[in-house]
Design a protein around this motif. Structure first.
Motif, short mmCIF file in Angstrom:
data_model
loop_
_atom_site.label_atom_id
_atom_site.label_comp_id
_atom_site.label_asym_id
_atom_site.label_seq_id
_atom_site.Cartn_x
_atom_site.Cartn_y
_atom_site.Cartn_z
N LYS B 95 4.83 5.29 -4.95
CA LYS B 95 3.90 5.74 -3.91
C LYS B 95 3.13 7.50 -4.81
O LYS B 95 2.26 7.22 -4.56
CB LYS B 95 4.27 6.04 -2.82
CG LYS B 95 4.82 4.78 -1.68
CD LYS B 95 4.93 5.28 -0.51
CE LYS B 95 5.45 3.92 0.28
NZ LYS B 95 5.14 4.13 1.61
N MET B 120 -5.53 -4.32 -2.78
CA MET B 120 -4.43 -4.29 -2.79
C MET B 120 -4.19 -2.97 -3.60
O MET B 120 -3.24 -2.10 -2.37
CB MET B 120 -3.53 -4.86 -3.35
CG MET B 120 -3.61 -6.28 -2.59
SD MET B 120 -2.00 -7.31 -3.70
CE MET B 120 -0.91 -7.15 -2.61
N ALA B 121 -4.55 -2.48 -4.28
CA ALA B 121 -4.77 -0.99 -4.84
C ALA B 121 -5.06 -0.32 -3.97
O ALA B 121 -4.50 0.76 -4.03
CB ALA B 121 -5.52 -1.28 -6.34
N ALA B 123 -5.17 -0.37 -0.74
CA ALA B 123 -4.21 0.11 0.41
C ALA B 123 -2.95 0.52 0.21
O ALA B 123 -2.36 0.83 1.22
CB ALA B 123 -4.05 -1.70 0.93
N LYS B 124 -2.57 1.31 -0.73
CA LYS B 124 -1.42 1.37 -1.33
C LYS B 124 -1.01 2.82 -0.52
O LYS B 124 0.14 3.12 0.03
CB LYS B 124 -1.08 2.21 -2.53
CG LYS B 124 -0.36 2.62 -3.42
CD LYS B 124 -0.53 3.12 -4.38
CE LYS B 124 0.90 3.91 -5.35
NZ LYS B 124 1.26 3.85 -6.31
N ASP B 125 -2.28 3.04 -0.37
CA ASP B 125 -2.01 4.86 0.41
C ASP B 125 -2.05 4.39 2.23
O ASP B 125 -1.45 5.37 3.04
CB ASP B 125 -3.13 5.77 0.37
CG ASP B 125 -3.04 6.38 -1.22
OD1 ASP B 125 -1.64 6.29 -1.43
OD2 ASP B 125 -3.60 7.05 -1.46
N LYS B 126 -2.92 3.31 2.36
CA LYS B 126 -2.52 3.09 3.80
C LYS B 126 -1.92 2.03 4.35
O LYS B 126 -0.05 1.29 4.04
CB LYS B 126 -3.72 2.28 4.21
CG LYS B 126 -4.92 3.57 3.72
CD LYS B 126 -6.30 3.08 3.56
CE LYS B 126 -7.11 3.75 3.39
NZ LYS B 126 -8.03 2.88 2.52
N HIS B 127 -1.77 0.73 5.44
CA HIS B 127 -1.13 -0.20 5.34
C HIS B 127 -0.93 -1.43 5.24
O HIS B 127 -2.56 -1.76 5.31
CB HIS B 127 -0.89 0.02 7.54
CG HIS B 127 -0.37 1.13 7.40
ND1 HIS B 127 1.21 1.00 7.90
CD2 HIS B 127 -0.59 2.27 8.71
CE1 HIS B 127 1.90 2.77 8.66
NE2 HIS B 127 0.38 2.95 9.18
N PHE B 128 0.21 -2.07 4.64
CA PHE B 128 -0.27 -3.28 4.86
C PHE B 128 0.14 -4.63 5.94
O PHE B 128 1.32 -5.36 6.09
CB PHE B 128 0.94 -4.00 3.73
CG PHE B 128 0.32 -3.51 2.73
CD1 PHE B 128 -0.22 -4.16 1.67
CD2 PHE B 128 0.32 -2.24 1.50
CE1 PHE B 128 -1.62 -4.22 0.46
CE2 PHE B 128 0.07 -1.98 0.45
CZ PHE B 128 -0.26 -2.87 0.06
N GLY B 129 -1.09 -3.87 7.02
CA GLY B 129 -0.48 -4.92 8.19
C GLY B 129 -1.25 -5.81 8.06
O GLY B 129 -1.52 -6.47 7.13
N ALA B 131 -4.50 -6.69 9.12
CA ALA B 131 -5.38 -6.43 8.99
C ALA B 131 -6.46 -7.26 7.62
O ALA B 131 -5.68 -7.92 7.23
CB ALA B 131 -6.42 -4.77 8.90
N GLY B 133 -7.61 -8.62 4.51
CA GLY B 133 -6.88 -8.18 2.75
C GLY B 133 -8.28 -7.46 3.04
O GLY B 133 -8.11 -6.93 1.97
#
Lengths: 303, 272
Positions: B95, B120-121, B123-129, B131, B133
């Motif tokens: 992180k 994806m890069a 989203a690193k700081d956020k959520h991988f939920g 939502a 993609g």
């Protein structure tokens, strides 16, 4: 002619039900690259649990959901054994599959077959009872068809979400998932939970279609599911607009067709499992021959 | 409360990364026992771009692995911004530590498209939920980022990353590793597997990103020219120790020949 049509209907009914399982195994085998043997145990787990619940008078749809959750739990255990305790993927699956055999006997209270005729199932109560007259013959076909399409659409949408992208990345490059600050092991466990959840649900639906749960129904399910996945993804690889999830359901129908045809021309029942393995072997060998050239080119570009 | 915390971080003036009294032994209690580090120390200050050189087996890559958490230290402390990260796993450290590997295949996902990799890069700081993609509204941002690479990738958003060349993939991996905020960029011989032209390009991009994004970087390389030409501090390692450490003006004065001489000297001393 009637015999032919009813055979055809039966092929599609079962093809669709096993198709739900094929979508699950597509997640573990193709997306996660995990050869998951748990399937041989989670399929009868779902079937037996549904059998027990339905015979106790639980709502049949709720039974399906609970079967799905039981399979997801079994898959998670396989995942945890592999990810947290570093047991190889094949062995983790074998361990859970073997343990599930006892679990299933506990559920059925030591009987090999659990019948629940005259109990409300998804096919004879609720929506299922609204089919009347001519439509009644196509009831199971339509319901299983709709069910497999719903499952397919949900999985297609999921694979496009952020979590779904992470799951796909965990299968093709775990280091990339790590680089994104996420635990690739968790994604593997999640994928196995989804795969075995769908497998158990397929078992539950098949049980309701047959009005009985058979503890031996799991034997050969890994072969059946993998064959469906590989037939589907190989045959329809060229059709770009077709989603892999659609392809594996069609693969499942095709595989079921092969089996039914063999039975139709008089193959004794005892050879069924041998035939299942035989067709799968043919599929694998032809896949290697057809795919050999392509694979070599791919390896070159990889290097 | 959060604001206060941010202020504290902003005021942190010590080294970004501090390796203190690191000990590491491979295969302990066996005939293959090798002690790589007995007492290794290194402080990395903010905005330093360090090139690490050294012969095979000198412990360069091991240091990166210990720092990123792919290997655990036997003893000693690893501090990032003054806080110990010893107990953090590799994915947790990722992180705040971005890493580019020697193998271009490691920094991207081959099955996914360039667009999906970029999403994806981000989203690193956020959520991988659950939502969706790829956020279509961010397309222009992704394109502008990709155009920095000057490889025409901004017109290939829907191409699978697996079909790109090694040089393209490595440039993309570098972009992905630096897209979100990181405290340290780790470059693990990231040009070694590329052809000379691609290597030059990736190295130039690295320098550009480090300067523009004001990164702190630690680069291991076998390319003495890169080590001399880029960065503002140079470290030469030998047998788990630092034998040369030149920063800023001292580093600017170094020539490739100096490094070669030093290398030869070590070789003579150890009888290699």
């Amino acid at each position: 002619m009637d015999v032919f049509i009813s055979l055809l209907i039966n092929i599609f009914e079962e093809g669709f039900i096993y198709g739900i399982m094929a979508i699950g195994v597509y997640i573990t085998y193709k997306v996660l690259d995990f050869p998951d043997l748990t399937v041989d145990g989670s399929f009868p787990l779902g079937m037996c649990l549904t059998g027990l619940l339905v015979s106790l008078g639980v709502d049949p749809w709720v039974s399906c959901i609970l079967s799905l959750l039981s399979g997801a739990l079994a898959g998670s255990i396989t995942g945890i054994l592999h990810v947290k305790f570093h047991i190889t993927n094949l062995l983790s699956g074998i361990l859970v599959m073997t343990a599930l055999w006892s679990m299933n006997l506990v559920i059925t209270n030591d009987s090999a077959v659990l019948s629940f005729f005259n109990k409300p199932t998804i096919f004879n109560s609720g929506i299922g009872s609204s089919f009347t007259g001519v439509m009644e013959d196509y009831k199971v076909l339509i319901m299983t068809g709709v069910l497999v399409i719903i499952v397919k659409i949900i999985i297609d949408i999921y694979l496009k979400t952020k979590s779904g992208l992470l799951l796909r990345a965990a299968g093709s490059n775990p280091q990339f998932v790590t680089s994104l600050g996420r635990d690739s092991g968790k994604m593997k466990i999640l994928g196995l939970a989804i795969g075995n959840g769908l497998t158990a649900m397929a078992g539950g639906v098949l049980g309701q279609q047959a009005n009985s749960a058979n503890i031996n129904s799991g034997t050969g399910m890994v072969v059946m599911a993998l064959a469906s996945v590989i037939i589907g993804t190989t045959l329809f690889r060229k059709i770009k607009i077709m989603k892999a999830t659609t392809a594996v359901v069609l693969g499942s129908v095709l595989y079921k067709t092969c089996l039914s045809l063999a039975m139709l021309i008089g193959l004794p029942n005892k050879f069924l499992k041998m035939l299942m393995a035989g067709i799968f072997a043919v599929v694998l060998i032809s896949n290697n021959i057809l795919g050999g050239r392509r694979k070599r080119i791919y390896d070159k570009t990889k290097k | 409360m959060i604001k206060q915390k941010n202020n504290m971080l902003a005021e942190f003036n010590g080294p970004i990364v501090s390796l203190q009294h690191i000990q590491k032994t491979f295969n302990p209690h066996s005939v293959n026992e090798i002690t790589i580090f007995q007492d290794f120390n290194l402080d990395i200050k903010k905005h330093q771009f360090i090139s690490v050189i050294g012969s095979n087996g000198s412990g360069k890559t091991t240091i990166l692995n210990l720092l990123c958490g792919s290997l655990a230290v036997d003893n000693g402390k690893i501090l990032v911004k003054g806080k110990s990260v010893n107990k953090k796993k590799e994915f947790q450290r990722a992180k705040f530590i971005g890493r580019v590997f020697q193998d271009p295949a490691k920094g991207t996902c081959p099955e996914l498209t360039i667009l999906e990799n970029m999403a994806m890069a981000e989203a690193k700081d956020k959520h991988f939920g659950l939502a969706f993609g790829v956020n279509r509204k961010r397309m222009d941002y992704y394109k502008s980022q990709l155009s920095l690479l000057k490889l025409g990738l901004e017109d290939k958003l829907h191409v699978q990353v697996g079909s790109l060349s090694g040089g393209q993939r490595q440039a993309l991996a570098l972009l992905i590793a630096t897209m979100t905020h990181i405290d340290l960029l780790v470059l693990d011989e990231h040009t070694a597997a590329l052809d000379p032209k691609s290597a030059d390009n990736v190295m130039r991009l690295t320098d550009q990103f480090v300067k523009e994004k004001q990164l702190t970087a630690l680069m291991v390389t076998h390319n003495l020219k890169f080590a001399i030409d880029y960065g503002n501090r140079l470290i030469m390692m030998h047998k788990g120790g630092i034998v040369l450490d030149a920063a800023y003006e001292k580093k600017d004065a170094l020539q490739v020949d100096d490094l070669l001489n030093q290398f030869n000297q070590i070789s003579i001393e150890t009888g290699n």
